[in-house]
Design an enzyme around this catalytic site. Structure first.
Site, PDB file in Angstrom:
ATOM      1  NE  ARG A 162     -49.987 -84.860  24.263  1.00 47.53           N
ATOM      2  CZ  ARG A 162     -50.259 -85.205  25.616  1.00 47.53           C
ATOM      3  NH1 ARG A 162     -51.376 -84.392  25.904  1.00 47.53           N
ATOM      4  NH2 ARG A 162     -49.845 -86.425  26.025  1.00 47.53           N
ATOM      5  CG  ASP A 221     -50.679 -80.780  32.196  1.00 48.19           C
ATOM      6  OD1 ASP A 221     -50.406 -81.008  33.098  1.00 48.19           O
ATOM      7  OD2 ASP A 221     -50.792 -81.241  31.024  1.00 48.19           O
ATOM      8  NE  ARG A 236     -51.020 -84.912  34.854  1.00 48.88           N
ATOM      9  CZ  ARG A 236     -51.071 -84.876  33.784  1.00 48.88           C
ATOM     10  NH1 ARG A 236     -50.994 -83.606  32.994  1.00 48.88           N
ATOM     11  NH2 ARG A 236     -51.295 -85.846  33.027  1.00 48.88           N
ATOM     12  CB  CYS A 272     -58.576 -84.583  25.454  1.00 50.06           C
ATOM     13  SG  CYS A 272     -57.389 -83.571  25.443  1.00 50.06           S
TER      14      CYS A 272
HETATM   15  C1  PEP Z   1     -54.301 -83.065  29.970  1.00 51.32           C
HETATM   16  O1  PEP Z   1     -53.537 -82.521  30.473  1.00 51.32           O
HETATM   17  O2  PEP Z   1     -55.536 -83.146  30.479  1.00 51.32           O
HETATM   18  C2  PEP Z   1     -53.992 -84.029  29.004  1.00 51.32           C
HETATM   19  C3  PEP Z   1     -55.120 -84.520  27.931  1.00 51.32           C
HETATM   20  O3  PEP Z   1     -52.874 -84.417  28.762  1.00 51.32           O
HETATM   21  P1  PEP Z   1     -52.096 -85.141  29.370  1.00 51.32           P
HETATM   22  O4  PEP Z   1     -52.671 -85.792  30.334  1.00 51.32           O
HETATM   23  O5  PEP Z   1     -51.325 -86.169  28.745  1.00 51.32           O
HETATM   24  O6  PEP Z   1     -50.914 -84.065  29.942  1.00 51.32           O
HETATM   25 MG    MG Z   2     -51.672 -82.258  29.379  1.00 52.66          MG
END
Ligand code: PEP
Ligand code: MG
Length: 690
Positions: free
Chosen positions: A435, A556, A566, A603
């Site tokens: 990423r 997110d 979060r 993910c």
């Molecule tokens: C998500 O937002 O679910 C993600 C996989 O990325 P991060 O937790 O790093 O924001």
């Molecule tokens: Mg994210």
């Protein structure tokens, strides 16, 4: 002017809590109220807690109270009454105090990384900072004083909410200590002295706060009185809080026991990454939620963690015994012998009870024969080894920004190239998805004038990358070059629509041209987009036409769909992964990808939870990426359920109006359809009233 001579009769004398009560009374009047030793040697302003404490008035001390002003008589009477009531303190005997201090205490939080650990507390605060001295230009003094006042306000807000909770849950008696902290912050002696110091010495606010704080602290430590000396830690706490709010320096680490449990108000992910993992067994923090990066890292490291314990940190001392039980999301401070035996830790006091045995990899098929791929989410290079160990089909998400361990510290192209190359090797044939840096203003602290008002909605992820083209170009070049030695893909974080995708793709294309022109070895990569904001969900059909694959960031997606920060435990109640709006967003995105014939990898942390992974499969997901340590558990669950039935349950959930309704369906339907597959604790708990 009126006056009266009084004697301090309370057992602990005029210490912080008593002084706080005195300030509260004195400030109700317009008149000046002072306290003096009868020989006139020391004089204190009764409206200033620090000034009162400097009287060092222990039990038996005689003091003259003088009031002067329009309401002097009322003021004097009120103070006399307070002396008579021994400053409204709740008397506690030494024995009682000692008993309370070592009594078993249970605190409720949120278990975010599995395990049950018995260990000893090591307190760690993002506070013991290296404070530097900067010399200011005359024109900068005003700005620096403003910065200090802003940190004061922020510290006050933090302390007010701590105090509120202490009042609610522990009663007024215990909450008083935070009154004293708040009064330190409001005390002219502290605030004016810091501002004067900034002005006089042309010093930065951190330095001024440290010098003034140290001076006050040394007055305390000189007191020939154990109690007063201890109260110095209150000032220290307040100054550390101020410094923490003023700057983001890194700090020195304490030494660890062999069975350390880190207890902290909050931990930066980079701090966890730097911990001595040979010794640290678990983490317990006041802040944090399931998807804060701190929790993600703890899971990745296999470190037991309970977060969201609110003001637990203040109750602990380094060396205290503690049980961290992530299964029920609780910690037990000073556990009694019986409690420890009930846990059955065996003779090894540092034992960790793991719930799963690792299983070998192999193709995963659901009970009704649907093939599902499980990949690993990786943050740090030392986790590469876990990809194989847990039988992951490569790396579904490499959070590359974790390579940048400190704000302002950028890695060179060569350093990144090496990291991505070893990632490609570790990921094997299945490959890895890198990423682009998902960072916000914190990386750019040096040049950012002010912190962003709303970082989650600010210059984050692809927005940051596009604004800092050199950073982005360097990373893209390193990825393209590393792709020559293995199977790497690239994913663009937090796009809102196809425009973000196009802008990012044009940078990638340009770097490919340049590498080709310079005859540098590289390999073109497939490019994907992360769907994690509602705008991307609602325009998913357009996005999927522009990319080779998509990834759903459910962390997110929950945050932005439900408007819940979060990482803020105050709103954890509203962070409901199973909200129907979130499920709908996931289904919509998966459908768009399927219709366009491209792959969709889910993910976020949702995939790491067995019960949630079943719902994801029911919504159409066949490719999940998660913390490596969660793979065996998810694998064993998915191999025992039928996708056809999961679809039926998911369809019912999509009809629901609230997260609670969905949770209820999951609780009842999962047990009915697949008896014995889910431990009751692995299913969503019954929601309690907010
Ligand atoms: C998500 O937002 O679910 C993600 C996989 O990325 P991060 O937790 O790093 O924001
Ligand atoms: Mg994210």
């Amino acid at each position: 002017m009126v006056e009266e001579e009084l004697r301090v009769t309370s057992r602990l004398g005029l210490h912080a809590r008593a002084a706080a009560n005195l300030v509260r009374v004195a400030t109700q009047f317009q008149s000046n109220v002072t306290l003096e030793r009868p020989d006139g040697s020391v004089k204190a302003d009764a409206k200033s807690i620090l000034s009162i404490l400097m009287l060092a008035a222990g039990r038996g001390t005689h003091l003259r109270v003088v009031a002067n002003g329009v309401d002097e008589l009322d003021a004097l009477n009120a103070v006399v009454d307070l002396f008579g009531r021994e400053f409204d303190e709740i008397e506690v005997t030494d024995e009682e105090q000692a008993r309370r201090l070592h009594q078993e205490h249970r605190f409720k939080g949120l278990g975010v990384s599995p395990g049950v650990v018995l260990g000893r507390v090591v307190r760690l605060q993002d506070g013991t900072r290296n404070v530097y001295r900067a010399r200011l230009e005359e024109s900068d003094i005003d700005r620096e004083q403003k910065r200090f006042r802003a940190a004061l306000r922020q510290s006050r807000r933090q302390l007010e909410s701590i105090k509120e909770r202490a009042e609610r849950e522990l009663g007024r008696g215990h909450a008083h200590i935070f009154d004293a902290h708040l009064l330190f912050l409001q005390d002219n002696k502290l605030t004016r002295e810091v501002e004067d110091y900034i002005d006089r010495e042309r010093a930065n606010a951190e330095w001024a706060a440290k010098v003034v704080g140290d001076r006050l602290l040394s007055i305390y430590t000189e007191f020939n009185d154990e109690y007063f000396r201890e109260r110095g830690s209150d000032i220290e706490d307040v100054v550390q809080r101020l410094l923490a709010n003023l700057s983001g320096e890194d700090r020195a680490y304490p030494s660890f026991f062999e069975d350390s449990v880190i207890v902290s108000p909050d931990l930066l992910p980079s701090t966890i990454a730097e911990l001595d993992l040979g010794h640290v067994r678990a983490i317990a923090t006041d802040a944090g939620g399931w998807t804060s990066h701190m929790s993600i890292i703890a899971r990745a490291l296999g470190l037991t963690a309970v977060v969201g314990l609110r003001d637990f940190y203040h109750r602990t001392r380094t060396g205290d015994h503690i049980i961290v039980d992530a299964r029920v999301g609780a910690v037990i401070l000073h556990p009694a012998e019986e409690t420890i035996s009930a846990y059955n830790f065996g003779s090894d006091t540092g034992a960790t009870l793991t719930e799963e045995n690792l299983t070998d990899a192999g193709p995963l098929l659901s009970k009704d024969g649907v093939s599902i791929v499980l990949r690993a989410n990786i943050e740090l290079p030392f986790e590469f080894e876990a990809v194989k160990r847990y039988g992951a089909s490569g790396v579904g998400l490499f959070r590359s920004e974790f390579l940048l361990s400190r704000p302002g510290l950028m890695l060179s192209e060569e350093e990144q190239y090496e990291a991505y190359r070893s990632l490609a090797v570790a990921a094997g044939d299945e490959g890895a998805v890198v990423r682009l840096f998902d960072v916000g203003g914190e990386l750019d602290r040096e040049s950012t004038e002010r912190p962003e008002r709303n970082p989650a909605l600010g210059l984050r992820a692809i927005r940051f990358d596009l604004r800092h083209k050199e950073v982005m170009r360097t990373q893209v070049r390193a990825i393209l070059r590393a792709a020559a030695s293995g199977n790497l893909r690239l994913v663009i974080p937090m796009v809102v629509d196809v425009n973000d995708v196009k802008l990012a793709k044009s940078v990638i294309a340009e770097e490919q041209r340049q590498l080709a022109a310079a005859n540098i070895e590289f390999s073109p990569v497939r490019v994907g987009a992360m769907i994690e904001v509602p705008a991307a969900v609602l325009t998913a059909e357009k996005i999927v036409a522009e990319v080779d694959f998509v990834e759903l960031g459910t962390n997110d997606l929950v945050q932005y769909t439900l408007a819940v920060d979060r990482g803020n435990d105050a709103v954890a109640y509203w962070f409901r992964t199973l909200h129907p709006a979130v499920l709908y967003g996931i289904q919509r995105s998966l459908n768009a990808a399927r219709e366009a014939g491209i792959q969709a990898i889910v993910c976020g942390e949702m995939a790491s939870t067995p019960a949630y992974s079943v719902l994801l499969v029911g919504l159409g997901a066949v490719d999940l990426s998660m913390a490596p340590a969660s793979i065996p558990r998810v694998r064993s669950t998915l191999s025992r359920i039928d996708v056809k039935q999961a679809r039926e349950v998911a369809a019912t959930c999509l009809e629901c109006a609230t997260a609670m309704e969905v949770e209820e369906i999951v609780r009842t339907e999962f047990e009915k359809r697949w008896p014995g597959v889910f431990h009751p604790k692995a299913l969503p708990a019954k929601a309690t009233e907010e």
